[in-house]
Design an enzyme around this catalytic site. Structure first.
Site, PDB file in Angstrom:
ATOM      1  N   CYS A  40      -3.159   5.113   3.939  1.00  0.00           N
ATOM      2  CA  CYS A  40      -3.961   6.137   4.615  1.00  0.00           C
ATOM      3  C   CYS A  40      -5.072   5.458   5.396  1.00  0.00           C
ATOM      4  O   CYS A  40      -5.532   4.366   5.043  1.00  0.00           O
ATOM      5  CB  CYS A  40      -4.547   7.108   3.582  1.00  0.00           C
ATOM      6  N   CYS A  44     -10.981   9.006   1.114  1.00  0.00           N
ATOM      7  CA  CYS A  44     -11.491  10.134   0.337  1.00  0.00           C
ATOM      8  C   CYS A  44     -11.707   9.720  -1.120  1.00  0.00           C
ATOM      9  O   CYS A  44     -10.790   9.199  -1.767  1.00  0.00           O
ATOM     10  CB  CYS A  44     -10.523  11.304   0.404  1.00  0.00           C
ATOM     11  N   CYS A  47      -9.173  11.103  -3.863  1.00  0.00           N
ATOM     12  CA  CYS A  47      -7.726  11.064  -3.594  1.00  0.00           C
ATOM     13  C   CYS A  47      -6.945  10.821  -4.887  1.00  0.00           C
ATOM     14  O   CYS A  47      -7.262   9.924  -5.664  1.00  0.00           O
ATOM     15  CB  CYS A  47      -7.418   9.953  -2.601  1.00  0.00           C
TER      16      CYS A  47
END
Length: 316
Positions: A40, A44, A47
């Site tokens: 990714c 985040c 996650c």
């Protein structure tokens, strides 16, 4: 020959148990989430499917796995990650294969939105039923703190919504409700964006993914109580597209296929063997999938775009 009442009860019980066992052995993977990459371009903090590997399956093998899933009863496929748009050619090939060759009812994608280009939707949009974009805040400062933001996520979200209307794709928003955003009022933006569905998840901790300082992400700092999640839900309950998903429904109700085409187990066991090696039925038998919770959270719904051209009014 007379049959006593206790015998009838016993016989009925045995038949019922046999049906239960038969159903358990023959679970049908109606809707599958294929996380074909863990990579990714965002970070985040909560996650729950982290970049623990960089593997991506050979395209021919991936197509064979998808074919096996269709034969086993799959009607909907959701492509996720990681970030699926890191591999636009691979993603496009699978989308077209699933719709044009396998004739699946619904093809959906979940993305953070940052890498979506109109040219991709122009080419493949006819085969995409749902495009879901993750948006955890309409305050870019909060997005940066979460690990999503680069200063333009909200602007990009509006752009993607306009592309979905242009190419007749159902536009969906996914929000992870967490410690940084549970007090935010998102009603104004949701009314403006008009997603056909706005799915709001209570931030989830998954063993080995985001549960400690030793994992790639440590989501514990983002967790909220059920009461705090309820507060967020009440604030937005007037939105017709609003779909809340607390931890009790989310944790084990998703049928997740990982980057090696293995079903993940959310009940503490190891993943299944790859479905291209052992078949779908045997792979399913080796993991726990909470099918009743899948049905309770509305896992089956009106997911074909032809039935909703204006993007409004659907419910679970």
């Amino acid at each position: 020959m007379d049959i006593s009442v206790p015998s009838i009860i016993l016989l009925s019980t045995l038949v019922f148990l046999a049906l239960i066992n038969r159903r358990h052995r023959c679970q049908i993977p109606v809707s599958v989430n294929y996380h074909f990459t863990r990579r990714c371009n965002k970070t985040c903090g909560f996650c729950f499917h982290t970049a623990t590997t960089s593997h991506i399956e050979d395209l021919a093998k991936a197509k064979e796995g998808l074919r096996l899933l269709k034969q086993a009863g799959m009607r909907k496929i959701n492509f996720a990650g990681g970030e699926p748009f890191l591999y636009p050619k691979f993603l496009g090939e699978m989308i077209d294969f699933c719709k044009q060759t396998l004739r699946l009812e619904s093809i959906s994608i979940v993305s953070n939105g940052s890498l979506i280009k109109e040219s991709f939707l122009r080419k493949h949009g006819k085969n995409v039923d749902i495009l879901a974009v993750s948006c955890d805040s309409f305050d870019e400062t909060t997005n940066v703190k979460i690990g999503r933001g680069s200063g333009n996520q909200v602007q990009k979200l509006y752009e993607i919504a306009s592309w979905c209307r242009k190419y007749n794709i159902k536009f969906k928003i996914n929000t992870v409700v967490n410690k940084l955003n549970f007090m935010e009022d998102m009603n104004e933006h949701i009314r403006a964006l008009q997603p056909f569905r706005w799915k709001c998840f209570q931030v989830l901790i998954v063993d080995g993914e985001n549960d400690s300082a030793a994992t790639l992400r440590d989501g514990r700092q983002f967790t909220i109580t059920d009461a705090e999640f309820g507060l967020f839900c009440r604030r937005h309950s007037g939105q017709q597209c609003f779909v809340p998903e607390p931890n009790r429904l989310m944790a084990k109700s998703y049928l997740i296929l990982d980057e090696y085409m293995r079903f993940l187990d959310r009940n503490g066991k190891q993943p299944s063997r790859p479905i291209v090696e052992v078949g779908v039925e045997k792979a399913l038998q080796s993991v726990f999938w909470d099918e009743p919770a899948f049905l309770e959270r509305g896992g089956i719904y009106d997911w074909e775009k032809e039935s909703c051209s204006d993007g409004q009014g659907l419910d679970w």
